[in-house]
Design a protein around this motif. Structure first.
Motif, PDB file in Angstrom:
ATOM      1  N   PRO A  84       1.542  11.454  25.573  1.00 60.44           N
ATOM      2  CA  PRO A  84       0.506  10.993  26.502  1.00 60.44           C
ATOM      3  C   PRO A  84      -0.368   9.891  25.880  1.00 60.44           C
ATOM      4  N   TRP A  85      -0.194   9.628  24.575  1.00 60.09           N
ATOM      5  CA  TRP A  85      -0.996   8.640  23.867  1.00 60.09           C
ATOM      6  C   TRP A  85      -0.129   7.435  23.512  1.00 60.09           C
ATOM      7  N   SER A  86      -0.711   6.267  23.543  1.00 55.91           N
ATOM      8  CA  SER A  86      -0.075   5.047  23.060  1.00 55.91           C
ATOM      9  C   SER A  86      -1.195   4.182  22.488  1.00 55.91           C
ATOM     10  N   ARG A  87      -1.455   4.405  21.209  1.00 56.86           N
ATOM     11  CA  ARG A  87      -2.600   3.771  20.563  1.00 56.86           C
ATOM     12  C   ARG A  87      -2.203   3.211  19.204  1.00 56.86           C
ATOM     13  N   ARG A  88      -3.114   2.390  18.651  1.00 55.61           N
ATOM     14  CA  ARG A  88      -2.991   1.924  17.277  1.00 55.61           C
ATOM     15  C   ARG A  88      -4.365   2.002  16.634  1.00 55.61           C
ATOM     16  N   ALA A  89      -4.353   2.328  15.348  1.00 51.25           N
ATOM     17  CA  ALA A  89      -5.573   2.295  14.546  1.00 51.25           C
ATOM     18  C   ALA A  89      -5.446   1.123  13.576  1.00 51.25           C
ATOM     19  N   LYS A  90      -6.462   0.290  13.544  1.00 51.84           N
ATOM     20  CA  LYS A  90      -6.483  -0.885  12.671  1.00 51.84           C
ATOM     21  C   LYS A  90      -7.385  -0.580  11.483  1.00 51.84           C
ATOM     22  N   ILE A  91      -6.812  -0.706  10.269  1.00 52.30           N
ATOM     23  CA  ILE A  91      -7.565  -0.417   9.048  1.00 52.30           C
ATOM     24  C   ILE A  91      -7.688  -1.710   8.252  1.00 52.30           C
ATOM     25  N   ASP A  92      -8.907  -2.221   8.124  1.00 53.15           N
ATOM     26  CA  ASP A  92      -9.135  -3.441   7.359  1.00 53.15           C
ATOM     27  C   ASP A  92      -8.893  -3.191   5.880  1.00 53.15           C
ATOM     28  N   VAL A  93      -8.201  -4.144   5.228  1.00 51.33           N
ATOM     29  CA  VAL A  93      -7.949  -4.030   3.789  1.00 51.33           C
ATOM     30  C   VAL A  93      -8.460  -5.251   3.029  1.00 51.33           C
ATOM     31  N   HIS A  94      -8.913  -6.273   3.749  1.00 48.85           N
ATOM     32  CA  HIS A  94      -9.387  -7.489   3.093  1.00 48.85           C
ATOM     33  C   HIS A  94     -10.720  -7.287   2.375  1.00 48.85           C
ATOM     34  N   ASP A  95     -11.424  -6.240   2.728  1.00 52.26           N
ATOM     35  CA  ASP A  95     -12.744  -6.019   2.147  1.00 52.26           C
ATOM     36  C   ASP A  95     -12.751  -4.996   1.007  1.00 52.26           C
ATOM     37  N   ILE A  96     -11.569  -4.612   0.523  1.00 52.25           N
ATOM     38  CA  ILE A  96     -11.507  -3.745  -0.658  1.00 52.25           C
ATOM     39  C   ILE A  96     -11.984  -4.575  -1.845  1.00 52.25           C
ATOM     40  N   SER A  97     -12.853  -4.001  -2.662  1.00 50.84           N
ATOM     41  CA  SER A  97     -13.448  -4.771  -3.758  1.00 50.84           C
ATOM     42  C   SER A  97     -12.405  -5.214  -4.779  1.00 50.84           C
ATOM     43  N   HIS A  98     -12.675  -6.368  -5.361  1.00 48.81           N
ATOM     44  CA  HIS A  98     -11.803  -6.926  -6.389  1.00 48.81           C
ATOM     45  C   HIS A  98     -11.649  -5.943  -7.552  1.00 48.81           C
ATOM     46  N   ASP A  99     -12.755  -5.290  -7.945  1.00 52.13           N
ATOM     47  CA  ASP A  99     -12.706  -4.319  -9.047  1.00 52.13           C
ATOM     48  C   ASP A  99     -11.744  -3.175  -8.751  1.00 52.13           C
ATOM     49  N   LEU A 100     -11.799  -2.629  -7.529  1.00 51.65           N
ATOM     50  CA  LEU A 100     -10.885  -1.546  -7.166  1.00 51.65           C
ATOM     51  C   LEU A 100      -9.437  -2.025  -7.153  1.00 51.65           C
ATOM     52  N   LEU A 101      -9.204  -3.213  -6.611  1.00 50.80           N
ATOM     53  CA  LEU A 101      -7.843  -3.742  -6.588  1.00 50.80           C
ATOM     54  C   LEU A 101      -7.288  -3.886  -7.996  1.00 50.80           C
ATOM     55  N   GLU A 102      -8.129  -4.283  -8.930  1.00 53.06           N
ATOM     56  CA  GLU A 102      -7.702  -4.421 -10.323  1.00 53.06           C
ATOM     57  C   GLU A 102      -7.341  -3.065 -10.945  1.00 53.06           C
ATOM     58  N   GLN A 103      -7.978  -1.993 -10.483  1.00 55.48           N
ATOM     59  CA  GLN A 103      -7.713  -0.651 -11.020  1.00 55.48           C
ATOM     60  C   GLN A 103      -6.458  -0.018 -10.438  1.00 55.48           C
ATOM     61  N   ALA A 104      -5.917  -0.591  -9.398  1.00 55.01           N
ATOM     62  CA  ALA A 104      -4.759  -0.014  -8.709  1.00 55.01           C
ATOM     63  C   ALA A 104      -3.483  -0.374  -9.463  1.00 55.01           C
ATOM     64  N   ALA A 105      -3.016   0.551 -10.265  1.00 53.67           N
ATOM     65  CA  ALA A 105      -1.766   0.360 -10.993  1.00 53.67           C
ATOM     66  C   ALA A 105      -0.953   1.635 -10.852  1.00 53.67           C
ATOM     67  N   PRO A 106       0.286   1.505 -10.389  1.00 51.59           N
ATOM     68  CA  PRO A 106       1.120   2.703 -10.221  1.00 51.59           C
ATOM     69  C   PRO A 106       1.145   3.522 -11.509  1.00 51.59           C
ATOM     70  N   PRO A 107       1.073   4.847 -11.433  1.00 50.50           N
ATOM     71  CA  PRO A 107       1.251   5.636 -10.221  1.00 50.50           C
ATOM     72  C   PRO A 107      -0.029   5.834  -9.403  1.00 50.50           C
ATOM     73  N   ALA A 108      -1.147   5.291  -9.847  1.00 51.56           N
ATOM     74  CA  ALA A 108      -2.387   5.428  -9.080  1.00 51.56           C
ATOM     75  C   ALA A 108      -2.300   4.622  -7.791  1.00 51.56           C
ATOM     76  N   ALA A 109      -3.040   5.056  -6.790  1.00 50.52           N
ATOM     77  CA  ALA A 109      -3.110   4.373  -5.500  1.00 50.52           C
ATOM     78  C   ALA A 109      -4.576   4.180  -5.143  1.00 50.52           C
ATOM     79  N   LEU A 110      -4.833   3.263  -4.241  1.00 52.46           N
ATOM     80  CA  LEU A 110      -6.165   3.155  -3.649  1.00 52.46           C
ATOM     81  C   LEU A 110      -6.134   3.958  -2.364  1.00 52.46           C
ATOM     82  N   GLU A 111      -7.027   4.922  -2.265  1.00 52.47           N
ATOM     83  CA  GLU A 111      -6.987   5.887  -1.164  1.00 52.47           C
ATOM     84  C   GLU A 111      -8.256   5.813  -0.335  1.00 52.47           C
TER      85      GLU A 111
END
Length: 138
Positions: A84-111
């Motif tokens: 009965p549903w037909s939807r999408r959820a939009k999650i912005d990722v452009h505003d993740i901080s540079h510091d957090l992006l630098e910390q993202a190294a497998p096996p760790a993830a940004l959650e």
């Protein structure tokens, strides 16, 4: 910074049970559909991180020169024509901080944790914000 792959983990808290959810690729096709039960859903999204920092990849969409986002498809959008549903959820990722992006190294993830329900008690849709921001998770 050289281009590398990182994982963005999208956790949907309190999803609507018996509704299909999936990632949606850049062409609008559902990828990895799952049917929600009475527990959180988790989608691990591989993205390319390039200098800038800029995010790209199979699941990253763009709007204008800066905005980057990922879609979660729901119900009919996720490939379930009987839903009965037909939807999408939009999650912005452009505003993740540079510091957090630098910390993202497998096996760790940004959650981030996302709200599973909209005001009508159906699945959350449109642009949704993380409940508590982004964090590094193993």
């Amino acid at each position: 910074m050289a281009k590398r792959t990182i994982i963005l983990r999208l956790v949907i808290d309190n999803p609507v049970p018996d509704v299909t959810y999936s990632l949606q690729d850049r062409k609008g096709a559902p990828v990895g559909p799952v049917v929600a039960r009475n527990e959180a859903l988790r989608f691990d999204v591989p993205v390319q991180l390039a200098p800038g920092p800029k995010l790209s990849g199979e699941f990253v969409r763009r709007e204008g020169p800066e905005r980057r986002f990922v879609y979660i498809a729901i119900g009919g959008q996720a490939g379930d024509p009987a839903s009965p549903w037909s939807r999408r959820a939009k999650i912005d990722v452009h505003d993740i901080s540079h510091d957090l992006l630098e910390q993202a190294a497998p096996p760790a993830a940004l959650e981030c944790h996302l709200p599973g329900r909209a005001r009508d008690d159906g699945p959350s849709c449109a642009t949704i914000q993380p409940l508590d921001g982004w964090r590094v998770a193993n």
